[in-house]
Every structure is written in C-alpha cells, then in structure tokens.
Enzyme design. Sequence first.
Site, PDB file in Angstrom:
ATOM      1  N   GLU A 146       2.556  -2.960   0.461  1.00 34.89           N
ATOM      2  CA  GLU A 146       3.375  -1.765   0.192  1.00 34.89           C
ATOM      3  C   GLU A 146       4.823  -1.979   0.590  1.00 34.89           C
ATOM      4  O   GLU A 146       5.117  -2.536   1.645  1.00 34.89           O
ATOM      5  CB  GLU A 146       2.822  -0.543   0.937  1.00 34.89           C
ATOM      6  CG  GLU A 146       3.439   0.765   0.437  1.00 34.89           C
ATOM      7  CD  GLU A 146       3.009   1.988   1.244  1.00 34.89           C
ATOM      8  OE1 GLU A 146       1.786   2.181   1.434  1.00 34.89           O
ATOM      9  OE2 GLU A 146       3.895   2.728   1.678  1.00 34.89           O
ATOM     10  N   GLU A 192      -2.241   2.038   6.886  1.00 31.27           N
ATOM     11  CA  GLU A 192      -1.413   2.292   8.079  1.00 31.27           C
ATOM     12  C   GLU A 192      -2.169   3.010   9.203  1.00 31.27           C
ATOM     13  O   GLU A 192      -1.866   4.156   9.540  1.00 31.27           O
ATOM     14  CB  GLU A 192      -0.141   3.052   7.674  1.00 31.27           C
ATOM     15  CG  GLU A 192       0.722   2.201   6.750  1.00 31.27           C
ATOM     16  CD  GLU A 192       2.117   2.772   6.475  1.00 31.27           C
ATOM     17  OE1 GLU A 192       2.429   3.886   6.924  1.00 31.27           O
ATOM     18  OE2 GLU A 192       2.899   2.062   5.811  1.00 31.27           O
TER      19      GLU A 192
END
Length: 508
Positions: free
Chosen positions: A353, A249
Amino acid sequence: MDSVCLWSFLTIGWLLGTVYGNDCVGRKFDEDSIVCVCNATYCDSVLVQVPGKGSFRSYTSSVAGWRLYREEGVFRSAMNNEIVLRLDPTKRYQTIHGFGGAFTDAAGFNINSLSERTQQQLIRTYFGRDGNRYNLGRLPIGGSDFSMRGYTLDDVPGDITLSNFSLALEDMKYKIPYMKRALELNPNLKFFAACWTAPPWMKVNNQYSGLFGNLKLEYYQTFANYLIKFLESYKQLGLPMWAMSLGNEPVDGFVPFVPINDMPFGPRAQAKWLVNNLGPALAQSTSWETLLLALDDQRILLPWWIDIMYQTADVGKYFSGIAIHWYADAVAPATLLDMTHQKYPDKFILNTEASYVPYPWDPVPVRLGNWHRAERYIHDIIEDMNHWVTGWVDWNLALDVSGGPNWEFNPVDSPIIVSPQTDEFFKQPLFYSIAHFSKFVPPGSARIGLTSHCDIRSVAFSTPDNEIVIVLHNREKKSKNITVVDPEQGEVNVQMPPRSMKTIIYKQ
Ligand SMILES: *[C@@H]1O[C@H](CO)[C@@H](O)[C@H](O)[C@H]1NC(C)=O
Ligand SMILES: *[C@@H]1O[C@H](CO)[C@@H](O)[C@H](O)[C@H]1NC(C)=O
Ligand SMILES: *[C@@H]1O[C@H](CO)[C@@H](O)[C@H](O)[C@H]1NC(C)=O
C-alpha cells in the site's frame, strides 16, 4: 490543408496511434504539471516495443509535460558524460512479483460514476497491454475506511457458526465486476486480500475502529474461519486469492485518533493465532493454495516485528512473505529491508500500500497535476527495488476530486481522479511513476546490478524475455546527461530533462 491532405494526415496519425499509442491530452490546473484527460472515446496509451539488437528505446515523463515520450538511440562508446552508471547483468537479486493497485469500495464507486465506455477506458489504462499492465490487485475483505459505511461480512452479533456470513452489496456492485473486467484484459492478474477488522462483535470494544478493539480470545478460531469463508466465496466466483495478509495495519488499533477501520494485533499474539488457528484451518480448506503475508504495515517495524513472530515455534511454516506500507518510509532507513532479507531470505517482501496523504504543510488531499507527489512515488519504488522488495502496489485505483469517498474522513490522493459531471477521468503524474515500472518490468523479472550515483536515482532489471530495463529519476531542476555502460553492448547515452523519469529498454 485540402481534404486529401487532411485525410492522409489523419490516416497516418491513426496508423501511428494504432502502432505506438495515443498522446496525453494534457490539462493544467493550479499545479506545476499536467494531468492527462481521458473520456469515453480517448485515452493516452503506449504500446511498448523493443527494437532489434544494437538500439535502445527510452520513455520519458517530466514536470514540463512529457508522458512516456518515446525516443530511439543506438549504442556508442566513449561519450564520457559526467554521470556514468555501470550495469552488471550477471549480478541478479530478487525476482519481481509485479505492480498494481487496490479494488476498494471507493474505487468501484468512483469508476461506477462514469459511463460504461469511460469505465472501460479506465480499466484498460491500468490493466491493458497498452496501459500500465498491472498484474496485482489488492482487495479489502469487507469494508475499509475507503467504503461508504462501516460494515463487515458478518455483522450479526454472536453468530459463532458464521451462518449469516455473506458477501456485501459492495462486493457485488463495486469490486467483483471491475475485478472481472481487469482479469479479462490481463489473464495473469493476481489478487490478494487483507482484512481491516474482525466483525465488531468479535472485538473487545465492539467497534469497527478505535482503541482497545482486540480480538476476543474466544473468537480466535471464529475469525480465522471468517477469513477462510471470504477466500472460499471469492474462489467460487472464479476469483481465487493468490495471497492474503494477516490483517491490514495491525498497529493502527494501538494508536489514538487513527481514522481507519482497524484491530490491534501484536506480533506475538498474531503469530500464536496464525500457528494455532488460521494456518491449520487454511490448510484444511479449499483455499489452501492462498499464500499468507505477515505484517502488512509500515517498513519501520522491520525486522523487529518478524523477530517477535519467530519466537513462536513453527511460525515460519505458515507464511510466505512480508507485506509493507510506505507511509513512514521517510523515517525508516531502507537498510531495515536489507536486514530483514538477510535474516529471512525465504520470505519475499512486497509493498502492498502507498498513497499520498495530506500533511500539515500540504493539507489538500488531491492536487491535480502535482509533480512532487509523483517524485515521492518513484523515489520510493526505486529505493524499495534496490533493497529486495519484489513488487509495489498502490492504494485506491480511483478517487474523486476530494480524495474520497471515505466514511472515516481520511481522504488521500490517487493516480486516477474521476470527474463524473464531465464523464472524464484525470491521470495524475502519480500514474506515470508506477507506469515507468509496471509497463516494462513483468513478473518474473530480476533486479540486476547497476552502480549508483548521488546525482541520479536508478535501478535495473532483466525480464523473462531477456530485455534489459533501466529506470532513472532526475529530481533536479537542470537537465543531466547520463551514460549507462553495458559490458556486452556498449554505452547508452541519454539526456534527462529537468525533474524527469525515464525508462530505457533494449534486447539483451
Ligand atoms: C474526448 O477526448 C477527445 C480528445 O481530447 C476529444 O477530441 C473528444 O471531443 C472528447 N469527447 C467528448 C465526448 O468529450
Ligand atoms: C442469520 O441466519 C439465521 C439462520 O440461517 C437466520 O434464521 C437469521 O434470520 C439470520 N439473521 C439475520 C439478521 O440475517
Ligand atoms: C548533454 O548532451 C547534449 C547533446 O546530446 C548537449 O547538447 C548538452 O550540452 C549536454 N549537456 C550537458 C550538461 O553536458
């Protein structure tokens, strides 16, 4: 029942259990559905068996408490149910990489809180043949927010030669032992890694998280070398990484108040770092076979993020896939995936994820037996699979009842919640959303053509063993009768209970 009857009853039960598996031992908390309770001696399991040609088998889970409940059927013709889906096995789309979860520090810590035998039940229910048959395992490089403290693998300031690099206690105690046990159960298990942040001393803000923590330019090569040292260390321990992302991220570090170890890295800077530093150094290392994955962040950034990366010459040579997370999917149309696939057909897309995070309207991190969350998972998996995504990997393999531990106070839900006081663990409805795929769709399967219908969510696959697998989801409160027409074999007629998911499997 006299003792002879009891004995034969138990024997038949045991034989059936050995052949087909164990039923779910349900427990109801304050939610609309159940959890399945496992302990040192018992855990529900299902060994998938595919019947001979002419019949099919289906496995159903529902809000009412079915968990992979097995039914048989034969092909018929002209049943004329209201919902008719047509299969086209000649239309083949993406090849599947698989399904899995993440070996976080928190997961290992929670597994470690159980007795040895209960730990083994937990690993088996995820990785065993009669469990979810997970074949992908994600691994944070050093700490993530799901750690018990902030750390990296080299926290000695200014150590530009990385002479103080070393795997942490957490690698030795909470990750590696469980990765090895999972690998014993599934030798085809593939690991892939992601780094949450560079060591703070390489960053402008000198922190594990927070804003303005960019990687300092003078440490671009040092950070690349740090990642390669990680790959080589794990490889030496017999745990080579199939893939590694360019960083978890990378957008989080641009967003205020994100309670996650992070490091902002825009697509332009990251592409330059990849081409000038990481890519060439990796090619020279003993871990040159490890594939690199771009993005590792929300789907909504596609295809923009990759477009910007491609402004750097040769960038496409250095990465193989695009990793996405599910958190913003509600506002990111799946057509973004189609566009990305059309523009970059040689880059596979993998969901790396997902977890159910607390929302203002649903602030409790863990809800034991909540069916709605399972429906969110299966909806996303079906949608991803229908739009070129090649696999779907969940987040923490196990958490505690408060959704942790997490040193940055960012608790979430998990398919398995541990109860160390009673030496049990609870398999949430979330567990079965993934099971409906991972048990039936091995790596190497291909998605095949199946028409859609607005009243049912659906996707179909053909496996390397020439089986057809169809996954259906009925999110409504009434039951539905569905016909799937196979042009070769006839009609599969099934009933979907209210709020249920079903996997149908048969020989092609
Ligand atoms: C484990 O679970 C099984 C099935 O629910 C039960 O019969 C058994 O008593 C449990 N064992 C322990 C030690 O609690
Ligand atoms: C870092 O490594 C150097 C050289 O190996 C060693 O002398 C030093 O004590 C280490 N520092 C720490 C904090 O471990
Ligand atoms: C679905 O099929 C079952 C028998 O298989 C039948 O009893 C039921 O009435 C049907 N329901 C609907 C809504 O058609």
